[in-house]
Design an enzyme around this catalytic site. Structure first.
Site, short mmCIF file in Angstrom:
data_model
loop_
_atom_site.label_atom_id
_atom_site.label_comp_id
_atom_site.label_asym_id
_atom_site.label_seq_id
_atom_site.Cartn_x
_atom_site.Cartn_y
_atom_site.Cartn_z
N GLN A 1 -2.21 6.32 34.90
CA GLN A 1 -1.79 7.70 34.51
C GLN A 1 -0.48 7.88 34.32
O GLN A 1 0.17 8.55 33.29
CB GLN A 1 -2.49 8.73 35.19
CG GLN A 1 -2.59 10.20 34.48
CD GLN A 1 -3.16 11.15 35.56
OE1 GLN A 1 -2.52 11.41 36.70
NE2 GLN A 1 -4.25 11.69 35.33
N PRO B 1 43.94 11.17 20.15
CA PRO B 1 43.87 11.09 21.76
C PRO B 1 43.51 12.44 22.60
O PRO B 1 42.93 12.22 23.50
CB PRO B 1 45.21 10.30 22.04
CG PRO B 1 45.50 9.59 20.82
CD PRO B 1 45.00 10.66 19.62
N GLU C 1 30.95 12.98 16.48
CA GLU C 1 30.63 14.34 15.65
C GLU C 1 30.32 15.41 16.13
O GLU C 1 29.32 16.40 16.04
CB GLU C 1 29.66 13.88 14.51
CG GLU C 1 30.06 12.90 13.46
CD GLU C 1 29.06 12.47 12.51
OE1 GLU C 1 28.45 13.48 11.85
OE2 GLU C 1 28.75 11.41 12.23
N GLY D 1 10.77 -2.74 32.34
CA GLY D 1 11.17 -3.49 33.36
C GLY D 1 12.56 -4.44 32.90
O GLY D 1 12.87 -4.23 31.97
#
Length: 397
Positions: A287, A120, A372, A348
């Site tokens: 684009q 903890p 990790e 979306g």
């Protein structure tokens, strides 16, 4: 095909793994209960020989395995990785008796392993561990005085573990734990010992935690849990080395897990933007969309190459493995977060619906930036390694 040449055999093996994950592992994963150990999935991973490979593969092969499985079934990838993380200290630092007792069951998927490092108040700062290994008085010649271990616990043969571990993957359902406990108070990283603790030891209890990611995570409580010298992995007071050597191997492969998720999100986005019609044509003809997809592909490939380079450095015994491992995990996990988030944006609202691939990946992709070693810890490791280089010891010109 990545620019990093894998060779035809390895490329074919990766394709085979992706197919196995989709056809045989994903159906088992879908039947599992989120937040619980999926023992049927582990059994199948064992039957396919993939768990055995955790102990016979080099770091690059481990990365390829994790990336390939993650592309098609993140649950299978995570189940395999957690077995490796929990059992690798036994494989690398255990006695012949410890390896014979536990590793065959791990390889077959019968026994579940776990790596119990975090606490903890000691997550990112692993050297601040407070789980106490209190030496028992074992009579003349075997007491708690100093010894080869280099501290108060160094001469002990028996200890009692008291304290708590938290954020432990596979807890509390694992069959055994690699537990890191403080045998020498006030010694920082030099006073930690690794113990192999079976789950049925008296005084060991645990409870699950409800987390964003779907794999099992829980807490462990140690109330005077007995351990002896026969349970030590490696040497007394040298357990931090056990932890770090394990993480140096698995950190690049966490990056591989992230790359697999990023590639899955990229593939889904390529298919979606090619068929989705908007503003008079497919999305890919806009684009702003095509450039975002190009950026996703660029970052994914860069992360993949860094993961492969870090794994190769580990396999060849390069001196800069900690730095490369930290770089690989950092870049790959941050990249995967970006790629999955961008994929959701381009899809979306449909990507936010329960059961959608991207909804699943969005929940999965967040945790690897923390466990990790959080991204901030990785930056600290990189900086420390850079400043430790010999050419920086002199005065600036």
């Amino acid at each position: 095909m990545p620019a990093f040449s894998l060779g035809p055999e390895r490329s074919a093996w990766c394709a085979e793994l992706r197919a196995l994950a989709a056809d045989r592992l994903r159906p088992l994963a879908e039947k599992g209960e989120p937040g619980r150990v999926n023992r049927a999935l582990l059994t199948e991973l064992g039957r396919l020989g993939l768990l055995e490979r955790l102990f016979t593969s080099d770091a690059l092969t481990l990365c390829l395995m994790r990336e390939s499985l993650a592309h098609a079934c993140t649950e299978a990838e995570t189940a395999l990785a957690l077995q490796g993380l929990g059992a690798h200290p036994v494989h690398a630092h255990g006695t012949p008796g410890q390896r014979e007792r536990w590793l065959p069951g791990v390889a077959e998927g019968r026994l579940v392993a776990a790596f119990a490092l975090s606490e903890p108040e000691a997550g990112s700062d692993a050297a601040a561990l407070s789980l106490a290994a209190e030496p028992e008085d074992t009579g003349p010649g075997g007491g708690s005085g100093g010894g080869p271990g280099g501290g108060p616990g160094g001469g002990a043969r028996r200890w009692r573990l008291s304290g708590e571990k938290c954020w432990i993957s596979n807890a509390p359902e694992a069959d055994f734990y690699t537990v890191f406990a403080r045998t020498t108070p006030g010694a920082g990283a030099r006073g930690v010992t690794a113990f192999l603790v079976p789950a049925d030891r008296p005084g060991l209890t645990g409870s699950p935690l409800e987390m964003l990611s779907p794999h099992p995570i829980g807490t462990l409580r140690f109330d005077g849990v007995p351990v002896t010298a026969d349970d030590v992995l490696g040497e007394v007071d040298r357990g931090f080395r056990v932890a770090m050597t394990t993480l140096n191997l698995f950190r690049p492969s966490v990056g591989a897990f992230a790359v697999g998720m990023a590639q899955a999100a990229l593939d889904a986005t390529l298919a979606h933007t090619a068929r989705r019609q908007a503003f008079g044509g497919p999305l890919k003809d806009l684009q702003t969309v095509s450039h975002q997809v190009a950026e996703m592909a660029l970052r994914t490939e860069a992360a993949r190459l860094m993961v492969y380079a870090a794994a190769t450095a580990y396999d060849t015994g390069a001196p800069d493995v900690p730095q490369r491992a930290a770089m690989a995990k950092l870049l790959a996990t941050e990249t995967a977060q970006y790629v999955v988030d961008t994929a959701v944006q381009l899809h979306g609202a449909r990507a936010l619906r329960r059961g959608h691939l991207l909804e699943h990946l969005y929940r999965e992709v967040r945790a690897p930036r923390i466990y990790e070693g959080a991204s901030e810890v990785q930056r600290g490791i990189i900086a420390k390694e850079l400043y430790a280089r010999p050419h920086l010891t002199g005065e600036a010109p």
